[in-house]
Design a protein around this motif. Structure first.
Motif, PDB file in Angstrom:
ATOM      1  N   UNK A   1      48.353  39.375  32.067  1.00  0.00           N
ATOM      2  CA  UNK A   1      48.435  41.138  31.751  1.00  0.00           C
ATOM      3  C   UNK A   1      47.641  42.292  32.004  1.00  0.00           C
ATOM      4  N   UNK A   2      46.267  41.967  32.333  1.00  0.00           N
ATOM      5  CA  UNK A   2      45.897  42.211  33.095  1.00  0.00           C
ATOM      6  C   UNK A   2      46.066  43.512  33.550  1.00  0.00           C
ATOM      7  N   UNK A   3      47.076  42.501  35.331  1.00  0.00           N
ATOM      8  CA  UNK A   3      47.222  42.779  36.435  1.00  0.00           C
ATOM      9  C   UNK A   3      48.171  43.859  35.843  1.00  0.00           C
ATOM     10  N   UNK A   4      49.005  43.714  35.119  1.00  0.00           N
ATOM     11  CA  UNK A   4      50.183  44.564  34.507  1.00  0.00           C
ATOM     12  C   UNK A   4      49.626  45.835  34.380  1.00  0.00           C
ATOM     13  N   UNK A   5      48.284  45.821  34.101  1.00  0.00           N
ATOM     14  CA  UNK A   5      48.684  47.032  33.148  1.00  0.00           C
ATOM     15  C   UNK A   5      46.807  47.914  33.778  1.00  0.00           C
TER      16      UNK A   5
ATOM     17  N   UNK B   1      55.551  47.932  44.021  1.00  0.00           N
ATOM     18  CA  UNK B   1      54.101  47.715  43.927  1.00  0.00           C
ATOM     19  C   UNK B   1      53.758  47.007  43.128  1.00  0.00           C
ATOM     20  N   UNK B   2      53.855  47.350  41.566  1.00  0.00           N
ATOM     21  CA  UNK B   2      52.647  46.459  40.450  1.00  0.00           C
ATOM     22  C   UNK B   2      53.207  44.716  41.024  1.00  0.00           C
ATOM     23  N   UNK B   3      54.605  44.660  40.795  1.00  0.00           N
ATOM     24  CA  UNK B   3      54.766  42.918  41.151  1.00  0.00           C
ATOM     25  C   UNK B   3      54.006  42.146  41.887  1.00  0.00           C
TER      26      UNK B   3
ATOM     27  N   UNK C   1      51.972  53.081  43.528  1.00  0.00           N
ATOM     28  CA  UNK C   1      52.862  53.416  42.404  1.00  0.00           C
ATOM     29  C   UNK C   1      52.582  52.728  41.536  1.00  0.00           C
ATOM     30  N   UNK C   2      51.190  52.172  40.999  1.00  0.00           N
ATOM     31  CA  UNK C   2      51.480  51.088  40.211  1.00  0.00           C
ATOM     32  C   UNK C   2      52.094  51.158  39.071  1.00  0.00           C
ATOM     33  N   UNK C   3      53.196  50.593  38.186  1.00  0.00           N
ATOM     34  CA  UNK C   3      53.611  51.315  36.999  1.00  0.00           C
ATOM     35  C   UNK C   3      52.844  52.236  35.813  1.00  0.00           C
ATOM     36  N   UNK C   4      51.630  51.679  35.814  1.00  0.00           N
ATOM     37  CA  UNK C   4      51.146  52.749  34.777  1.00  0.00           C
ATOM     38  C   UNK C   4      50.296  54.185  35.475  1.00  0.00           C
ATOM     39  N   UNK C   5      50.472  54.185  36.291  1.00  0.00           N
ATOM     40  CA  UNK C   5      49.922  55.536  37.814  1.00  0.00           C
ATOM     41  C   UNK C   5      51.301  56.487  37.358  1.00  0.00           C
ATOM     42  N   UNK C   6      52.890  55.682  37.691  1.00  0.00           N
ATOM     43  CA  UNK C   6      53.875  56.519  37.728  1.00  0.00           C
ATOM     44  C   UNK C   6      53.617  57.551  36.318  1.00  0.00           C
ATOM     45  N   UNK C   7      54.021  55.888  35.028  1.00  0.00           N
ATOM     46  CA  UNK C   7      53.846  56.634  33.805  1.00  0.00           C
ATOM     47  C   UNK C   7      53.129  57.442  33.772  1.00  0.00           C
TER      48      UNK C   7
ATOM     49  N   UNK D   1      66.844  53.325  35.309  1.00  0.00           N
ATOM     50  CA  UNK D   1      67.716  52.169  35.827  1.00  0.00           C
ATOM     51  C   UNK D   1      68.455  52.820  37.102  1.00  0.00           C
ATOM     52  N   UNK D   2      69.121  53.781  36.764  1.00  0.00           N
ATOM     53  CA  UNK D   2      70.237  54.347  38.382  1.00  0.00           C
ATOM     54  C   UNK D   2      70.202  55.316  39.027  1.00  0.00           C
ATOM     55  N   UNK D   3      68.891  55.599  38.966  1.00  0.00           N
ATOM     56  CA  UNK D   3      68.986  57.088  39.760  1.00  0.00           C
ATOM     57  C   UNK D   3      67.265  57.184  40.362  1.00  0.00           C
ATOM     58  N   UNK D   4      66.073  56.588  38.972  1.00  0.00           N
ATOM     59  CA  UNK D   4      65.028  56.530  40.267  1.00  0.00           C
ATOM     60  C   UNK D   4      63.931  55.584  40.828  1.00  0.00           C
ATOM     61  N   UNK D   5      63.958  56.121  41.455  1.00  0.00           N
ATOM     62  CA  UNK D   5      63.885  55.890  43.654  1.00  0.00           C
ATOM     63  C   UNK D   5      62.670  54.753  42.676  1.00  0.00           C
ATOM     64  N   UNK D   6      61.362  55.466  42.279  1.00  0.00           N
ATOM     65  CA  UNK D   6      59.848  56.082  42.338  1.00  0.00           C
ATOM     66  C   UNK D   6      59.609  54.914  40.991  1.00  0.00           C
ATOM     67  N   UNK D   7      60.531  54.865  40.293  1.00  0.00           N
ATOM     68  CA  UNK D   7      60.839  53.531  39.012  1.00  0.00           C
ATOM     69  C   UNK D   7      60.784  52.393  40.200  1.00  0.00           C
ATOM     70  N   UNK D   8      61.193  52.596  40.776  1.00  0.00           N
ATOM     71  CA  UNK D   8      61.780  50.835  41.576  1.00  0.00           C
ATOM     72  C   UNK D   8      60.876  50.641  42.433  1.00  0.00           C
TER      73      UNK D   8
END
Lengths: 431, 297
Positions: free
Chosen positions: B221-225, B71-73, B245-251, B59-66
């Protein structure tokens, strides 16, 4: 279920399968060894043939081969580490090997040297390259270097003479030469003269050396400066603007893609592509026109940038069922003349001098080009740097990612360079 | 207790394959991942407890997380309504009682079956390549198509189109819902001189609300995943410029490219919380717009 039990179970199941398949007594089958490598169709064909030879010569050891493309290889290996079922013998490259050693996934070979593993005819430089903290971990298959491969027909059609002092000197040309020649080819043939290396980290790493700087400083920090990164991208921008490369967005779509089938010389979108020298054989298998080999372009100062380094290693994993049998297979893989004869130069110039001598009369045209290239670059390369620190892999991928905004013209070069260096610093600090 | 056991033994015995699978293959890994999210873990070395560090870094440093969240939203907010509207449109067209309706239903459902597959993602890549079919068609009409996949301005849209194309399963549910609406209501409305728009908003939408709600939650739910399309089309890295960079791709990248399993587990739990929160919001707002026939109000 403990690891050992599952192994025994799998081994037994494997024997039963082998028994039913071959009709041999189960216990005479002996050990099962798994060899896993990343490949391309050419390499896979050769490696499976090598495994067949070994299995015929060693009826009490059964080697089975597994292969994947480079992009998926390490993902699968990672899941296998987690599952405790890595294959016995795996292929490794100079880049990531040291992270695997540091993490204990790859184990030392010292106990087997002189017994099941014969390294008496392997070049000392190759042994040194696989040695960390006095322990010998990785058996180098062959030597490798950065190579520009070009479609000789297109060069010819554009009327470019090749050789020392000619239009194009494969072992001593500059970025300016490349821009000029590339534009000339585009003009004459309609095919871009060269691929655009803005997002190519291999080329960038050569460029860093050509600027007289180490990629990583002694203290593990990143060596390239803002000026060097900016100059690198500007150099390619000039080449692009000279009309020598495909359009920026087209190159952007290929950033980070490592498939041979996507190379410009293979798809016919560029006359020159940039690869590891051992990939020449695989690439030639996909193209009809004969390919030529050259070094990467240089700056006017002509400081050596490319290095000669081990192309690939075979390594013994922590999970090996039978290290004795596995090392015997590894030993044959680099020494046995029948087996190395099939491998040829596809994994680089062999590290065993006897093997090199035996191969010489049998070389294919592409392999002969490869050998001539190696003879020509001797003395023109930089010294092998110490193993990269952990996180270097991520720095590389970050470079390829941010360079795309240069190709798309989204941000100014100085801005992107600043962004890249900040991220590299953060990655190395976190690793 | 003994009586309970004797009476239910057969049931549990028949359930046991599922129960064992559930505890070993679902609950076990879920708990393990919760634990790992508080550790630094690179698979080879044993996990090392670092408390909340993963979450603090995220939450504080990770720009790719943001970037991944953004992208996902964007994907969820655009693709889910688009897909539902499209699915409803097709369902209403099919509801008019055309011939060979079974055949059309199967045909329209097909992309949903194929949709998650790697082959379709690769096909999509080919279609939207600069030299691909889509630009070929545009060229026929004299236009020059963009670099769909290489240009971050367009790349996400190709995936939104891919998602909408997989409209089959909400479409079938809508179709079933439409069939359940009594025709007399429409007839009565016609007598009162209601036009098609009025009929749609006064009859179809309110009576279909439970089905719309069901599809909305499921598709959200499908779209988030969503993973495989973005993974294949971006070459596994979220390229170009993290626009995919979907959330799941980043993960996945954190876990398998950089061996940060602890951090990836933390990311997975954040995704779980996000999905749970959005589902809860959907349920909460549903009170105000979803009414069931058997409800007394």
């Amino acid at each position: 279920m403990s690891k050992l039990n599952r192994r025994l179970f799998l081994g037994a199941a494997g024997s039963v399968v082998a028994l039913s398949a071959l009709g041999r007594p189960a216990f005479a089958q002996g050990t099962q060894i798994r060899h896993f490598w990343w490949g391309n169709p050419e390499r896979d064909r050769r490696t499976f043939a090598v495994i067949d030879i070994f299995n015929q010569k060693n009826p009490n050891i059964t080697v089975s081969g597994e292969t994947l493309g480079f992009a998926d290889y390490f993902t699968k290996l990672t899941t296998q580490i987690a599952g405790g079922n890595m294959p016995d013998v795996i292929q490794q490259g100079y880049g990531v090997l040291f992270e695997y050693i540091a993490n204990g996934a790859v184990v030392p070979l010292d106990d087997y040297v002189g017994k099941s593993l014969d390294i008496s005819r392997i070049d000392q430089s190759a042994i040194d390259a696989g040695t960390v903290d006095g322990k010998f971990y990785a058996l180098s298959i062959g030597a490798n270097s950065h190579m520009a491969i070009y479609n000789t027909r297109l060069y010819e059609e554009a009327g470019i003479t090749i050789g020392e002092g000619a239009d194009f000197d494969p072992y001593g040309y500059t970025y300016d030469d490349l821009a000029r020649i590339g534009a000339q080819i585009k003009e004459a043939t309609g095919v871009a003269g060269t691929e655009d290396n803005t997002a190519d980290y291999q080329n960038f790493s050569d460029f860093i050396a050509q600027k007289g700087v180490a990629m990583f400083n002694e203290d593990g920090t990143y060596g390239a400066t803002q000026e060097i990164v900016e100059e690198y991208w500007s150099t390619w921008q000039k080449t692009r603007e000279a009309g020598a490369t495909p359009a920026g967005p087209e190159s952007a779509g290929l950033a980070g893609v490592s498939d041979l089938s996507q190379l410009g010389v293979v798809t016919g979108k560029a006359a020159t592509s940039y690869v590891w020298s051992n990939q020449l054989v695989g690439a030639q298998g996909l193209v009809e026109d004969p390919l030529g080999a050259a070094m990467y372009p240089n700056t006017p100062e002509m400081i050596p940038g490319s290095i000669i380094q081990p192309s690939q290693f075979v390594c013994l994993t922590r999970d090996s069922v039978d290290p004795e049998a596995a090392t015997a297979y590894m030993s044959a893989f680099i020494n046995d003349l029948d087996m190395t004869g099939v491998l040829g130069l596809e994994r680089g110039i062999p590290s065993n001098s006897d093997v090199r001598a035996a191969l010489e009369p049998t070389l294919s045209a592409a392999e002969a080009v490869s050998v001539a290239f190696f003879d020509a670059i001797q003395g023109k390369t930089a010294a092998l740097a110490p193993p990269p620190p952990s996180g270097s892999n991520e720095v590389e991928q970050t470079f390829e990612r941010v360079a795309v905004s240069v190709l798309l013209g989204e941000k100014s070069i100085p801005e992107v360079a600043k962004d890249f260096l900040a991220q590299a610093k953060a990655i190395l600090a976190r690793a | 207790m003994e009586k309970f056991f004797r009476r239910n033994f057969a049931g549990y015995a028949f359930l046991s394959p599922w129960l064992i699978g559930f505890f070993l293959l679902a609950i076990g890994p879920i708990l393990a991942s919760l634990y790992l999210s508080f550790t630094k873990y690179n698979i080879v070395r044993p996990p090392q407890w670092i408390g909340l560090d993963n979450f603090v870094y995220m939450f504080e440093f990770d720009d790719r997380f943001k970037k991944a969240l953004q992208v996902t939203f964007t994907f969820v907010v655009i693709s889910v309504p688009a897909k539902l509207i499209f699915a409803l449109g097709v369902a209403m067209a099919l509801d008019k009682g055309i011939r060979a309706i079974g055949w059309y239903r199967a045909l329209f459902y097909l992309p949903s079956i194929l949709g998650g597959s790697i082959a379709v993602a690769i096909l999509w890549r080919q279609l939207f390549n600069y030299d691909g079919v889509i630009n070929g068609i545009l060229r026929l009409f004299g236009g020059d198509g963009p670099y769909w996949l290489a240009d971050p301005k367009y790349s996400l849209w190709t995936l939104i189109v891919l998602a909408v194309w997989q409209f089959g399963s909400p479409m079938l549910t809508f179709l079933a819902g439409l069939r359940a609406i009594p025709q007399e209501l429409y007839e009565a409305a016609e007598i009162d001189a209601a036009g098609p728009v009025r009929k749609f908003f006064a009859i179809t939408v309110p009576l279909l609300a439970p089905v719309i709600f069901f599809n909305l939650v499921l598709q959200m739910i499908e779209a988030f995943k969503s993973f495989s399309g973005a993974f294949i089309i971006s070459g596994g890295s979220g390229a170009p410029l993290d626009s995919l960079l979907f959330f799941t791709v980043y993960l996945y990248e954190e876990a398998f490219s950089y061996l940060r399993m602890g951090y990836a587990s933390a990311l997975a739990w954040v995704l779980l919380v996000i999905i749970a929160a959005f589902t809860a919001i959907a349920f909460w707002t549903s009170k105000y717009w979803v009414h069931y026939e058997n409800e007394r109000g």
